[in-house]
Design an enzyme around this catalytic site. Structure first.
Site, PDB file in Angstrom:
ATOM      1  N   ILE A 141       0.831  -1.198   0.000  1.00  0.00           N
ATOM      2  CA  ILE A 141       0.000   0.000   0.000  1.00  0.00           C
ATOM      3  C   ILE A 141       0.865   1.247   0.000  1.00  0.00           C
ATOM      4  O   ILE A 141       0.570   2.234  -0.668  1.00  0.00           O
ATOM      5  CB  ILE A 141      -0.936   0.008   1.228  1.00  0.00           C
ATOM      6  CG1 ILE A 141      -1.967  -1.112   1.097  1.00  0.00           C
ATOM      7  CG2 ILE A 141      -1.629   1.359   1.356  1.00  0.00           C
ATOM      8  CD1 ILE A 141      -2.899  -1.225   2.277  1.00  0.00           C
ATOM      9  N   GLU A 142       1.982   1.187   0.710  1.00  0.00           N
ATOM     10  CA  GLU A 142       2.770   2.400   0.881  1.00  0.00           C
ATOM     11  C   GLU A 142       3.630   2.721  -0.350  1.00  0.00           C
ATOM     12  O   GLU A 142       3.445   3.732  -0.998  1.00  0.00           O
ATOM     13  CB  GLU A 142       3.614   2.305   2.150  1.00  0.00           C
ATOM     14  CG  GLU A 142       2.707   2.350   3.392  1.00  0.00           C
ATOM     15  CD  GLU A 142       3.440   2.073   4.694  1.00  0.00           C
ATOM     16  OE1 GLU A 142       4.674   1.963   4.662  1.00  0.00           O
ATOM     17  OE2 GLU A 142       2.766   1.954   5.730  1.00  0.00           O
TER      18      GLU A 142
END
Lengths: 335, 596
Positions: A141-142
């Site tokens: 996600i990051e």
């Protein structure tokens, strides 16, 4: 002639054998951890020192990598995307905006002074900056990056290859990238905050409100957890010692379990790393869930759920005034 | 010698075996040395050191914890830093010694967990105690508490608990708090009481928790494990020392054996050296013998060569004399012809003189005695044929003088030709030499060929040995004449051309004829000694060989032949105009070794 040489060699050898084993006893005193005692601190909080820059080229390399979007899977995210050094070293959002419009699960901690923390992330799952870097870069996600692709992308850049060769004597590698980033993050310190200057004896560095705020900070018990040179960042604590924060907040989620997610111990349920309060005025919103939009909100929650007290408006104002004095200076060249 | 060699060979093979044995001993020693270094002593020492480090940091961590627990230290930085150092030390140790490390590491993980819990608990405990104290203190100054006795009771229970920290006093404090809260509803409703009771309850809970933590902490057998591991290391170190001792003893023994062996070897090698020395001496004396004999032979050879050389130079002189001899008849003829003129003319002049006698007598009578008789005088005058004499006498003188001149020319040419000369090269007029040669050889060619001279008047004086060079050219001219004569079928005269000219840095003398030429297959051999195509007895076969040597060796020039079959031959001599220093003269190699 030859026979003499053989004779001589033999004599020397025998002599060597005779002596070689008579080596001195293993060193026992030196090499052990140095057992100096820290000076008795006058208070619970210590000022931080200026960063020591040993290898400026490595720092510059780390800084450029910190801003390099090639470290993310889709080329849209650099470290600095979420850790904005102009604005407190975090993203100012409740939850981080990740790849492809996804949201991260916990509020972005600041990168400033992060190296002084005893562990990284809210749940302290990374014990070093290096672990944190790898975890963040690879988090889908990051940044959604992977080291082989990052190495490949950076190696295609001749100037990068030159700089790595100069700094490390070797080509770009994941280990070198991590080291450069970690070295850079290691000097992202913010000394000379008004409060640090106050601690060093410059009493005028704090105004009256801030001094009162500090007294209150101690008297209310904030300082029980927010202590040490990083004013926090050296222990885990329950979120909700004196009250059930999560029940009152509602909408429980997995990340609320905190340290439990790392250790699986019942005792660690709802435990989080006590965050550093340095530069806290710059890093709103607050808490792992980003639920406190302002410092006032955060102070109110903390006083209620951690200290079992209630702060009136004046106390809150004073506390916020004190907390504002914790903002230090980041050297211009490091930004 | 073969005996010596045999001995030596035997000695060498036995020495080889001994060296191999020595090498084997040496290898065994190296192996022992290697083994003795592999006893793990160094690693164990390092392990002990690391373990000592862990022990020290662990001790410090405990100290830091106590310090924090007794609240001398208000922050957890010291504890945290010690935790981190211990983590690093243990991790390093486990990487190096996985076996012992994993046990310690596991215990350390437990301790780390307890330590985290300690910080969590201690911070709350300290906070609640401080705040409770502070709130009770505040309560004394506030009218909130309706009953001072209640405040007193609760303060007393709080202080009792804080000093005893046992479950009983904890239960009592909790009971009193609950009792007061239930009895005094007004108080229970106040914020102050809410805070006080919350903190008191928290305190009782956390003090119990801290007790449990400390209990847990002290049952973690980390110190004993560290000590036990250290003892195990000590045992291993002892074992290593024992085996190192054994290796050392073995090494020492081997060293002694090697020493002894090498002593033996030294003695043997000495003996071999002596043996070799003897053989060597023997061989050397033999070689000296041989050398002496060889020197003698060499001397003999050298004498032979010098003899031969003198013979050769005599041969050259002989050759010259021979050519003079051969030419003698021709030269005699050449001299004879003009001598004949001279003789005839002198005889004629003698007659004239006799005829003129009557005229003189008459003149005497007439002029001195005065007996003038015109008749008689006329008769005598007419008889003397004065008009004839006036024409013929001067012609006779001229002819005689011409004949003498011719003779003197031939004599001069012979003198030039046969001049023994010196060995050295002197600047000389080549054209003059060529003219002399042509003159001398005239009788050889004049019946078979017309000879033309084409001399370059601009030819400078060329360093040469005129005598030797003349002989060469004579040889070439005579050869040319002979070649033409051999091939001649009609009375038609052949042609010989002798020419000189400058060609670059050389003076070139060419003798060409229109005879049969030199066949291709002979061209390479004509300069070889003893090569001749002439009938036996007609030539020695030395002429061209000597000519070749004179030109090449003496003058540093070249002599070669150009010829096309049936179309004559052209012999070309080239002499350097510049005086060549002796070192520049090519090292002469006769076409075939004369001494061969």
């Amino acid at each position: 002639m030859e026979s003499h040489a053989v004779l001589l060699a033999t004599i020397i050898m025998v002599a060597c054998i005779g002596c070689s084993q008579r080596e001195e006893p293993a060193k026992s005193s030196s090499g052990l951890a140095d057992f100096t005692v820290p000076s008795m601190s006058l208070g619970p909080i210590m000022p931080i020192a200026e960063p020591v820059i040993e290898n400026p080229e490595k720092i510059t390399l780390g800084k450029d990598l910190f801003n390099d979007r090639r470290l993310s899977g889709d080329g849209t995210r650099s470290c600095s995307f979420c850790h904005d050094l102009q604005n407190g070293g975090d993203d100012g959002r409740r939850l981080p905006l990740g790849i492809d419009g996804q949201y991260g699960y916990v509020n972005t901690p600041t990168v400033l002074n992060a190296s002084l923390n005893f562990a990284q992330f809210w749940d302290g799952r990374a014990q070093s900056i290096e672990e944190q870097i790898t975890s963040t870069v690879q988090n889908p996600i990051e940044m959604d990056g992977d080291w082989p692709s990052i190495e490949q992308a950076l190696r295609a850049d001749q100037s990068m290859v030159r700089r790595f060769t100069k700094v490390y004597g070797a080509n770009v590698s994941a280990a070198n990238v991590i080291n450069a980033l970690a070295t850079y993050m290691g000097v992202l310190l913010t000394p000379n905050s008004p409060f640090d200057r106050y601690l060093k004896g410059e009493t005028s560095a704090l105004d009256e409100d801030q001094r009162s705020g500090y007294e209150l900070f101690v008297r209310l018990g904030c300082v029980s957890c927010h202590q040490g040179r990083n004013i926090g960042g050296n222990l885990f604590q329950h979120f909700g010692v004196m009250g059930d924060y999560f029940a009152d907040r509602g909408q429980p989620s997995d990340v609320d379990l905190g340290r439990y997610n790392v250790t699986g111990r019942e005792e660690d349920r709802y435990k989080f790393k006590v965050p550093s309060l340095r530069n806290v005025a710059e890093t709103a919103p607050y808490f792992h869930d980003g639920s406190a939009a302002t410092l006032e909100d955060a102070v109110a929650v903390m006083v209620e759920y951690q200290l079992g007290r209630e702060a009136d408006d004046e106390q809150t104002r004073l506390l916020v005034a004190f907390l504002s004095s914790l903002s230090g200076e980041l050297e211009e060249s490091l930004r | 010698v073969s005996e010596y060699l045999h001995d030596l060979q035997r000695a060498a093979s036995s020495a080889r075996a001994q060296i191999a044995f020595g090498g084997f001993l040496f290898l065994v020693m190296v192996a022992l040395l290697f083994m003795s270094s592999r006893t793990g002593k160094v690693e164990i020492d390092e392990g002990k050191q690391m373990l000592g480090n862990i022990e020290a940091i662990n001790f410090r961590l405990d100290g830091a914890m106590s310090w924090s627990m007794f609240e001398f230290q208000m922050d957890f930085d010291f504890v945290t830093q010690s935790q981190k150092e211990l983590l690093d030390a243990v991790t390093e140790f486990r990487e190096k010694f996985p076996e012992q490390g994993s046990a310690i590491s596991e215990l350390f993980e437990r301790k780390l967990t307890v330590m985290e819990d300690f910080k969590t608990t201690q911070s709350v405990l300290r906070n609640s105690r401080t705040i409770a104290t502070q709130l009770i203190e505040d309560a004394w100054n506030e009218p909130g508490f309706s009953d001072a006795a209640d405040l007193f009771t609760i303060e007393r229970a709080f202080l009792t608990f804080m000093s005893k920290r046992d479950p009983a006093s904890a239960a009592e404090l909790e009971a009193i708090t609950a009792d007061i809260g239930a009895r005094d509803t007004a108080l229970a409703a106040s914020a102050e009481w809410e805070s006080i009771s919350a903190h008191l309850l928290t305190l009782t809970r956390y003090v119990v928790q801290m007790g449990e933590l400390m209990g847990e902490m002290f049952v973690i057998p980390l110190p004993t494990t560290i000590i036990a591991t250290g003892l195990e290391f000590d045992r291993q170190l002892h074992d290593a020392a024992v085996s190192a001792d054994q290796y050392r003893a073995a090494l020492f023994a081997m060293g002694l054996v090697l020493l002894l062996f090498s002593g033996l070897m030294t003695a043997r090698v000495r003996r071999y050296f002596r043996m070799v020395q003897r053989t060597n001496d023997e061989l050397e004396s033999r070689v000296a013998d041989r050398t002496k004999k060889l020197a003698e032979v060499n001397n003999a050879l050298r004498n032979e060569i010098s003899e031969r050389e003198s013979v050769e130079s005599q041969l050259q002189i002989a050759r010259k004399l021979e050519s003079i001899g051969q030419l003698a008849a021709g030269i005699a003829h050449e001299i004879n012809t003009p001598a004949q003129y001279v003789s005839d003319n002198v005889a004629f002049l003698e007659n004239v003189w006799r005829d003129l006698g009557a005229l003189i007598d008459d003149y005497e009578l007439s002029f001195i005695a005065g007996d003038v008789d015109c008749e008689r005088s006329r008769r005598i005058w007419d008889g003397a044929e004065i008009a004839f004499l006036r024409d013929e006498v001067p012609a006779a003188f001229t002819e005689a003088a011409g004949g003498l001149e011719q003779i003197s020319k031939i004599v001069l040419a012979m003198k030039t030709f046969s001049h023994p000369g010196s060995d050295g090269l002197q600047p000389a007029d080549l054209n003059k030499a060529l003219e002399s040669v042509v003159t001398i050889a005239r009788n050889e060619w004049k019946y078979v060929a017309e000879l033309s001279l084409d001399l370059d008047p601009g030819l400078p004086a060329v360093p040469s040995n005129v005598s030797a060079l003349s002989q060469v050219v004579l040889n070439l001219v005579v050869n040319a004449a002979q070649a033409i004569a051999e091939a001649r079928k009609t009375n038609e005269l052949g042609r010989i051309k002798v020419s000189s000219k400058i060609r670059g840095e050389f003076a070139e003398i060419a003798v060409e004829d229109d005879g049969p030429g030199v066949p291709q297959e002979l061209r390479d051999r004509i300069f070889d000694p003893f090569f001749t195509t002439k009938e036996v007895g007609k030539g020695t076969g030395q002429g061209l060989a000597i000519a070749h040597r004179i030109i090449h060796q003496q003058h540093g020039g070249t002599l070669r032949v150009e010829s096309a079959d049936g179309k004559g031959a052209r012999f070309i001599v080239r002499l350097p105009i510049r005086v060549a220093s002796p070192s520049e003269l090519p090292n002469y190699q006769s076409p075939k070794l004369l001494t061969a």
